[in-house]
Write a protein that holds these residues in place. Structure first.
Motif, short mmCIF file in Angstrom:
data_model
loop_
_atom_site.label_atom_id
_atom_site.label_comp_id
_atom_site.label_asym_id
_atom_site.label_seq_id
_atom_site.Cartn_x
_atom_site.Cartn_y
_atom_site.Cartn_z
N ARG A 1 0.88 -1.16 0.00
CA ARG A 1 0.00 0.00 0.00
C ARG A 1 0.93 1.22 0.00
O ARG A 1 2.01 1.20 0.56
CB ARG A 1 -0.92 -0.03 1.21
N ASN B 1 -8.00 6.21 -1.43
CA ASN B 1 -7.91 4.79 -1.09
C ASN B 1 -8.42 4.53 0.32
O ASN B 1 -8.26 5.36 1.22
CB ASN B 1 -6.48 4.30 -1.19
N HIS C 1 -7.09 2.47 2.31
CA HIS C 1 -5.94 2.35 3.22
C HIS C 1 -5.35 3.72 3.58
O HIS C 1 -4.62 3.83 4.55
CB HIS C 1 -4.87 1.42 2.64
N PRO D 1 -13.05 -1.24 1.84
CA PRO D 1 -11.74 -1.92 1.75
C PRO D 1 -11.67 -3.01 0.70
O PRO D 1 -10.59 -3.29 0.19
CB PRO D 1 -11.57 -2.49 3.17
N ASP E 1 -10.46 -1.19 -1.94
CA ASP E 1 -9.50 -0.19 -1.49
C ASP E 1 -9.86 1.22 -1.97
O ASP E 1 -9.02 1.96 -2.46
CB ASP E 1 -8.08 -0.54 -1.90
N THR F 1 -5.29 -3.22 3.05
CA THR F 1 -6.62 -3.78 3.22
C THR F 1 -6.71 -5.27 2.91
O THR F 1 -7.70 -5.91 3.25
CB THR F 1 -7.62 -3.06 2.29
#
Length: 355
Positions: free
Chosen positions: A10, A91, A93, A121, A124, A188
């Motif tokens: 990520r 996103n 995350h 999630p 994402d 995620t």
């Protein structure tokens, strides 16, 4: 991409000192040819350096004001202004477990506050909304990601390592990638289909920003960078991934209209499973731990204890490989599941449900 060799990270970033990020900065390469549109290109010979520079500057002027920096707790990421109501897509995350955020826009003298609308999630993606609309807020134009072609010139815009309004240049390296995100360090664990692979540098903090074509259209949301374990934990140069714009629009439109995702478009078997390994610790399939009542697997006759080894013509050895296989399918699609039960190999027809 050889999934056994590469993994993905990520790509949001903690706040860091500017003296550090300068050392990690880089420059883009020489400018390639301009495109007339998403599906047409001109040759380098038909463009002068001045023309190419003008192309880039035009796109940057058009799109960069729509790219924002998002601070969620101690982390930094990027976002894209989605509409004139102050909705920003980013996103999942990047937002993490936070509910409120500090957002720096191109036209705001000070960070603005924003709140979470919904985080999804599984893809994402998330949408946040500014509490106050700054003067001159500009929504980005999102393109049709089905028209993206390998070789297209793209620019990645965001806030890598806390450096807001940064731009890198590259090309679309591949389309249709199915990539599984890790599930540690805030990631995620999502498996995302049809991602756009790009050579444009995607650095920590670029997550949630914009991958843009030369028509000033956002064609994807930069999300992941590949890491080759053979060379430590640094990102593999020139291998980044962006969630395609069409998926972004599908998810964001539902969140804005209904406050949640009601239709994911993602296929599911309706099981809970785990990776099964043999005595040599090699993965050999997905052991079914639980079957959702009325789900696709239940209707096909699967039950706890079965070991899935194939979906359609794709070999299944891990829970990740099963997720990747499902990511390429659609709800309602018919396929076959090959599984082991009590030492016997069996096959069942299954109609995939929606996740």
């Amino acid at each position: 991409m050889d999934a056994s060799r590469f993994r993905v990270l990520r790509w949001s970033a903690p706040a860091v000192a500017s003296s550090l990020v300068v050392l990690l900065g880089g420059c883009t390469g020489s400018a390639p040819a301009k495109q007339d549109g998403p599906t047409h290109t001109r040759t380098v010979a038909s463009r002068t350096n001045s023309d190419l520079q003008g192309d880039y500057q035009r796109v940057i002027k058009n799109v960069l004001p729509s790219v924002v920096q998002i601070r969620a707790g101690e982390g930094l990421g990027s976002g894209v202004v989605y509409d004139d109501q102050g909705h920003i897509v980013t996103n999942a995350h990047v937002v993490g477990s936070s509910r409120t955020f500090q957002v720096t826009t191109a036209n705001s003298e000070h960070p603005l506050t924003a709140h979470l609308i919904y985080s999804y999630p599984a893809q994402d993606l998330a949408v946040v909304k500014l509490d106050t609309l700054p003067h001159g807020l500009k929504a980005a134009a999102f393109g049709d990601s089905t028209k993206v072609e390998v070789g297209q010139i793209v620019l990645a815009m965001g806030s890598p390592l806390g450096l807001s309004s940064s731009v890198t240049q590259g090309i679309v390296s591949a389309t249709g990638r199915t990539v599984s995100e890790g599930s540690t360090d805030g990631a995620t664990g999502a498996t995302i289909a049809n991602m756009v692979q790009t050579s444009a540098a995607i650095n920590p903090g670029n997550s949630g920003g914009a991958l843009v074509n030369l028509d000033s259209e956002v064609i994807g949301i930069p999300t992941l960078a590949a890491v080759d374990p053979g060379f430590g934990n640094s990102a593999a140069p020139g291998i980044g991934f962006a969630i395609p714009a069409n998926m972004v629009k599908t998810i964001a439109d539902q969140i804005i209209a209904k406050g949640r995702v009601t239709h994911s478009g993602r296929a599911a078997l309706g099981i809970t499973g785990r990776t099964l390994v043999n005595v040599g610790s090699q993965p050999v399939g997905v052991a079914v731990v639980d079957v959702q009542h009325g789900g696709a697997a239940d209707k096909a006759g699967l039950r706890a204890g079965d070991v899935i080894v194939k979906l359609g013509d794709r070999e299944i050895t891990t829970i990740t490989s099963l997720s990747e296989a499902l990511a390429g399918d659609k709800p309602g699609q018919r396929t076959t599941v090959t599984y082991l039960r009590g030492g016997d190999r069996k096959t069942a027809d299954v109609t995939l449900s929606e996740q």
